[in-house]
Design an enzyme around this catalytic site. Structure first.
Site: not given
Length: 331
Positions: A45, A127, A161
């Site tokens: 990430e 995200k 994540c």
């Protein structure tokens, strides 16, 4: 589509807040993965320019020296740096799953791009909800960024994540019959021994659960953090106490939840490799296909709006894709 091939999960430290040096390191790791027979290599990430650990180390006022620097070292989708990485993927004929901070004018996003062996972009996403203090730096994605695409390696998807803790987001991915999932993580040295939920044990458990629930292969790359890296962000002993060197924990899981890779030491940089066989997915889903025979649509169903959203629409305009090769957005 190839049924059997090798994948690589990166476990390495970026050159913190140095986009050009980290791009160079990315290209070197792509070459190494290809030389070791990998058909796909996955990066953590916000690998470029490194996960913004400064967000977790104190008040907003103390973050200000990092903000402009982080913006300057974030990549644009049409810039020369991403182009260089795409060219490296083409040159080495390897698929690259890249996590990075994407700069779109005045906003940043926690982006993931999956690049094919011809250098074309197979998948690009942001995200959906940055986690906790990440919201002070990054914008949000939308439902169109829960996407699984066809490729020569099977159906590929990606999440960042703690998106792996969102049951509905996961189910949207499972329902697209994902076969190979990229689970990008930062370093797990943040608040070690203080916040169990941020540690490797809890988050690799979530990654393993994703493989088991989704009946898919999962490639999970992670950052490494060295003592030198700690000094980039920490200026006081109190801040240093919040960051622990090491904490690399890259893994590859199979569709039955088993770990297929041999872990590296948490302080060791390298590639975590595993050979996968997509035929094993049928065996796993014969027992439990979450969006197929094991679903109960009479009892529970997911409402998922997968349309792209823009802040401004003018008459006759649509939300255009960032990469033309990905096609027009669905209405």
């Amino acid at each position: 589509m190839s049924g059997t091939y090798r994948v690589a999960a990166v476990q390495a430290e970026p050159v913190w807040l140095d986009v050009d040096a980290t791009v160079d390191k990315t290209i070197a790791l792509i070459a190494e993965a290809a030389a070791r027979g990998a058909s796909l290599v996955a990066f953590p990430e916000t690998w470029i320019p490194g996960y913004p650990l400064f967000l977790w180390l104190g008040p907003v006022a103390g973050q200000m020296p990092f903000i402009a620097r982080y913006h300057a070292d974030s990549m644009t989708v049409d810039g020369t740096r991403l182009t260089a990485i795409r060219e490296a993927a083409r040159r080495h004929e390897v698929c690259v799953a890249l996590g990075y901070s994407e700069k779109d004018h005045g906003s940043l996003y926690m982006a993931q791009s999956v690049i094919g062996p011809d250098g074309g972009v197979l998948l690009h996403r942001r995200k959906l909800k940055p986690t906790h203090v990440e919201r002070g730096l990054f914008g949000e994605g939308d439902g169109s960024h829960l996407k699984v695409v066809d490729s020569h390696l099977g159906r590929i998807g990606a999440l960042n994540c703690w998106e792996h803790l969102q049951p509905l987001s996961k189910y949207a991915m499972y329902a697209q019959h994902e076969e190979l999932h990229i689970a990008c993580w930062p370093a797990f040295g943040l608040y070690k021994g203080i916040a169990h939920a941020l540690g490797a044990e809890a988050n690799m458990a979530a990654t393993q659960t994703y493989a088991l629930e989704g009946g898919c292969f999962v490639v999970a790359p992670t950052h490494l953090l060295t003592a030198e890296g700690v000094e980039v962000f920490a200026s006081t002993d109190e801040q240093r106490a919040l960051l622990t060197p090491g904490s690399g924990c890259s893994r590859v899981y199979g569709p039955d939840g088993s770990m297929l890779s041999t872990p590296l030491d948490e302080h060791t940089e390298g590639l975590v490799l595993a050979d996968i066989d997509l035929a094993l997915i049928d065996l796993a889903k014969n027992a439990a296909d979450p969006a197929g025979h094991y679903a109960r649509p009479d009892a529970t169903r997911l409402l998922w709006d997968n349309r792209p959203r823009s802040a401004v629409l003018t008459p006759g305009s649509t939300d255009a894709p960032l990469f033309p090769e990905l096609g027009e957005p669905e209405e």
